[in-house]
Scaffold this motif. Structure first.
Motif, PDB file in Angstrom:
ATOM      1  N   LYS A 140      64.024 -20.319  62.719  1.00  0.00           N
ATOM      2  CA  LYS A 140      64.680 -19.575  63.789  1.00  0.00           C
ATOM      3  C   LYS A 140      66.080 -19.154  63.357  1.00  0.00           C
ATOM      4  O   LYS A 140      66.738 -19.849  62.563  1.00  0.00           O
ATOM      5  CB  LYS A 140      64.742 -20.428  65.056  1.00  0.00           C
ATOM      6  CG  LYS A 140      63.365 -20.747  65.635  1.00  0.00           C
ATOM      7  CD  LYS A 140      63.492 -21.572  66.906  1.00  0.00           C
ATOM      8  CE  LYS A 140      62.111 -21.829  67.508  1.00  0.00           C
ATOM      9  NZ  LYS A 140      62.192 -22.657  68.732  1.00  0.00           N
ATOM     10  N   GLN A 200      70.850 -12.121  65.614  1.00  0.00           N
ATOM     11  CA  GLN A 200      70.510 -11.039  66.546  1.00  0.00           C
ATOM     12  C   GLN A 200      69.123 -11.340  67.090  1.00  0.00           C
ATOM     13  O   GLN A 200      68.102 -10.975  66.482  1.00  0.00           O
ATOM     14  CB  GLN A 200      70.546  -9.689  65.815  1.00  0.00           C
ATOM     15  CG  GLN A 200      70.223  -8.502  66.712  1.00  0.00           C
ATOM     16  CD  GLN A 200      70.260  -7.188  65.943  1.00  0.00           C
ATOM     17  OE1 GLN A 200      71.318  -6.736  65.533  1.00  0.00           O
ATOM     18  NE2 GLN A 200      69.104  -6.585  65.729  1.00  0.00           N
ATOM     19  N   PRO A 201      69.064 -12.034  68.237  1.00  0.00           N
ATOM     20  CA  PRO A 201      67.754 -12.448  68.772  1.00  0.00           C
ATOM     21  C   PRO A 201      66.903 -11.250  69.158  1.00  0.00           C
ATOM     22  O   PRO A 201      67.416 -10.189  69.497  1.00  0.00           O
ATOM     23  CB  PRO A 201      68.127 -13.262  70.012  1.00  0.00           C
ATOM     24  CG  PRO A 201      69.580 -13.554  69.893  1.00  0.00           C
ATOM     25  CD  PRO A 201      70.180 -12.460  69.079  1.00  0.00           C
ATOM     26  N   GLY A 202      65.596 -11.450  69.124  1.00  0.00           N
ATOM     27  CA  GLY A 202      64.679 -10.383  69.516  1.00  0.00           C
ATOM     28  C   GLY A 202      63.445 -10.422  68.643  1.00  0.00           C
ATOM     29  O   GLY A 202      63.293 -11.277  67.763  1.00  0.00           O
ATOM     30  N   LEU A 203      62.556  -9.504  68.899  1.00  0.00           N
ATOM     31  CA  LEU A 203      61.326  -9.432  68.130  1.00  0.00           C
ATOM     32  C   LEU A 203      61.602  -8.798  66.767  1.00  0.00           C
ATOM     33  O   LEU A 203      62.069  -7.651  66.694  1.00  0.00           O
ATOM     34  CB  LEU A 203      60.283  -8.614  68.886  1.00  0.00           C
ATOM     35  CG  LEU A 203      58.912  -8.485  68.208  1.00  0.00           C
ATOM     36  CD1 LEU A 203      58.265  -9.860  68.071  1.00  0.00           C
ATOM     37  CD2 LEU A 203      58.017  -7.537  68.996  1.00  0.00           C
ATOM     38  N   ALA A 204      61.349  -9.526  65.691  1.00  0.00           N
ATOM     39  CA  ALA A 204      61.519  -8.967  64.348  1.00  0.00           C
ATOM     40  C   ALA A 204      60.257  -8.199  63.970  1.00  0.00           C
ATOM     41  O   ALA A 204      59.154  -8.747  63.999  1.00  0.00           O
ATOM     42  CB  ALA A 204      61.786 -10.090  63.345  1.00  0.00           C
ATOM     43  N   ASP A 205      60.428  -6.921  63.637  1.00  0.00           N
ATOM     44  CA  ASP A 205      59.260  -6.104  63.285  1.00  0.00           C
ATOM     45  C   ASP A 205      59.040  -6.052  61.775  1.00  0.00           C
ATOM     46  O   ASP A 205      58.340  -5.181  61.263  1.00  0.00           O
ATOM     47  CB  ASP A 205      59.390  -4.697  63.865  1.00  0.00           C
ATOM     48  CG  ASP A 205      60.716  -4.045  63.525  1.00  0.00           C
ATOM     49  OD1 ASP A 205      61.509  -4.686  62.800  1.00  0.00           O
ATOM     50  OD2 ASP A 205      60.961  -2.923  63.983  1.00  0.00           O
ATOM     51  N   ASP A 256      62.561 -15.387  64.834  1.00  0.00           N
ATOM     52  CA  ASP A 256      62.733 -14.897  66.203  1.00  0.00           C
ATOM     53  C   ASP A 256      63.852 -13.862  66.305  1.00  0.00           C
ATOM     54  O   ASP A 256      64.598 -13.852  67.272  1.00  0.00           O
ATOM     55  CB  ASP A 256      63.004 -16.068  67.149  1.00  0.00           C
ATOM     56  CG  ASP A 256      64.206 -16.885  66.714  1.00  0.00           C
ATOM     57  OD1 ASP A 256      64.705 -16.668  65.585  1.00  0.00           O
ATOM     58  OD2 ASP A 256      64.664 -17.734  67.500  1.00  0.00           O
ATOM     59  N   GLY A 257      63.988 -13.045  65.274  1.00  0.00           N
ATOM     60  CA  GLY A 257      65.010 -12.009  65.307  1.00  0.00           C
ATOM     61  C   GLY A 257      65.539 -11.729  63.914  1.00  0.00           C
ATOM     62  O   GLY A 257      64.847 -11.963  62.903  1.00  0.00           O
ATOM     63  N   TYR A 258      66.773 -11.240  63.888  1.00  0.00           N
ATOM     64  CA  TYR A 258      67.378 -10.914  62.592  1.00  0.00           C
ATOM     65  C   TYR A 258      68.647 -11.734  62.381  1.00  0.00           C
ATOM     66  O   TYR A 258      69.385 -12.016  63.324  1.00  0.00           O
ATOM     67  CB  TYR A 258      67.737  -9.427  62.527  1.00  0.00           C
ATOM     68  CG  TYR A 258      66.515  -8.542  62.390  1.00  0.00           C
ATOM     69  CD1 TYR A 258      66.003  -8.231  61.127  1.00  0.00           C
ATOM     70  CD2 TYR A 258      65.868  -8.036  63.514  1.00  0.00           C
ATOM     71  CE1 TYR A 258      64.872  -7.430  61.004  1.00  0.00           C
ATOM     72  CE2 TYR A 258      64.742  -7.237  63.396  1.00  0.00           C
ATOM     73  CZ  TYR A 258      64.246  -6.935  62.136  1.00  0.00           C
ATOM     74  OH  TYR A 258      63.129  -6.155  61.999  1.00  0.00           O
TER      75      TYR A 258
END
Length: 312
Positions: free
Chosen positions: A219, A253-258, A278-280
């Motif tokens: 994470k 930088q939380p969020g969906l990592a694509d 769970d992000g970048y």
């Protein structure tokens, strides 16, 4: 009240504020014991420990025993006959014969809220494990590892952006201030000893090279804390095109990592994004092997990333 005659034991920069404050408060420091000079750097020249340089500057006698348990050092200790020994990051385990010798005991400055983070690297592990508070403890030493009775503690918040180097300097000064208060209590006979709660013990083991190897499947909170906890030295690292890339500053930088873990995204004004679980993680300050440490945008001006580059 007569001030106790003190034998000081310390080695790295963490111990400097403690020795300095004792000197500034006019405590009789009968000698400073530190580790022997060691070869360092590319030239492997002998380098004196920071505490030796300060002791010499202050005009204090310096002792550098290879092992404090050796009889010649013990004879020196007996002849000096200190009232108290003060230890701050000395780097050798003291045998019982030394711990029991001074009539006012051996006081140790430990940079954690004991019994949490006993061991060699409490500052690093407090940050790596995401603690929001930490502190310093002055304890009366015993034969165990950081297991002596607590004399005084001072708690402080641990800022989410604070790194190891910044916390090191802050707690070194906090510990020095607390040391003076504790010595005054010990000398006056008013110090209260508190046994450590064995059920609350956590450990802070010595760092290894593998400690700093970033797992991009983790994470972002854990990756950023690892980077903070090892910055500026020894520094967390990853592999870029077969070379070691040290990372000194980053933010999450939380969020969906694509992108898959470790994959590098397009640079942005805030830094260089690297995908995690769970992000970048946004890299801001890096150093490629053999190069200087520099802001990531300056690094990218001289290093052309390949499309689809992955750290790992």
């Amino acid at each position: 009240m007569n001030k106790p005659r003190i034998l000081f034991m310390g080695t790295p920069a963490f111990a400097l504020p403690a020795l300095e404050i004792l000197h500034n408060h006019h405590y009789p420091i009968i000698a400073v014991t530190t580790q022997p000079d060691r070869p360092a750097g590319r030239g492997q020249k002998e380098v004196a420990p920071p505490i030796k340089l300060l002791a010499q500057k202050l005009g204090l006698p310096v002792l550098q025993p290879t092992k404090v348990k050796n009889q010649d050092f013990l004879e020196t200790l007996y002849s000096l006959n200190p009232d108290m020994i003060v230890v701050s990051a000395f780097g050798q385990i003291l045998p019982k014969v030394i711990i029991d010798f001074p009539k006012m005991g051996c006081l140790n400055i430990h940079p954690s809220l004991l019994p949490r983070y006993r061991g060699a690297a409490p500052l690093n592990w407090s940050i790596i494990r995401g603690e929001t508070k930490t502190g310093v403890t002055i304890m009366m030493m015993d034969e165990g590892m950081d297991s002596g009775d607590i004399l005084m503690q001072d708690e402080t918040p641990l800022d989410a952006a604070e790194n190891y180097g910044e916390l090191h300097d802050r707690l070194a000064n906090l510990g020095a201030q607390l040391l003076i208060k504790t010595i005054e209590q010990v000398a006056a006979g008013t110090a209260q000893r508190q046994k450590q709660d064995a059920s609350c013990v956590t450990l802070a083991p010595r760092l290894t090279k593998e400690t700093g190897n970033i797992n991009w499947h983790d994470k972002i909170f854990n990756v950023v804390n690892l980077i903070r906890g090892l910055s500026p030295t020894p520094a967390a690292y990853s592999s870029l095109d077969g070379q070691t890339l040290k990372i000194f500053t980053a933010e999450g930088q939380p969020g969906l990592a694509d992108l898959p873990p470790g994959a590098i995204g397009p640079p942005s004004p805030t830094g260089l994004p690297v995908a995690a679980a769970d992000g970048y993680v946004i890299l801001k300050d890096v150093q490629l092997a053999g190069k200087k440490r520099m802001p990531v945008h300056e690094f990218l001006r001289g290093y052309k990333l390949k499309q689809g580059s992955v750290l790992g």
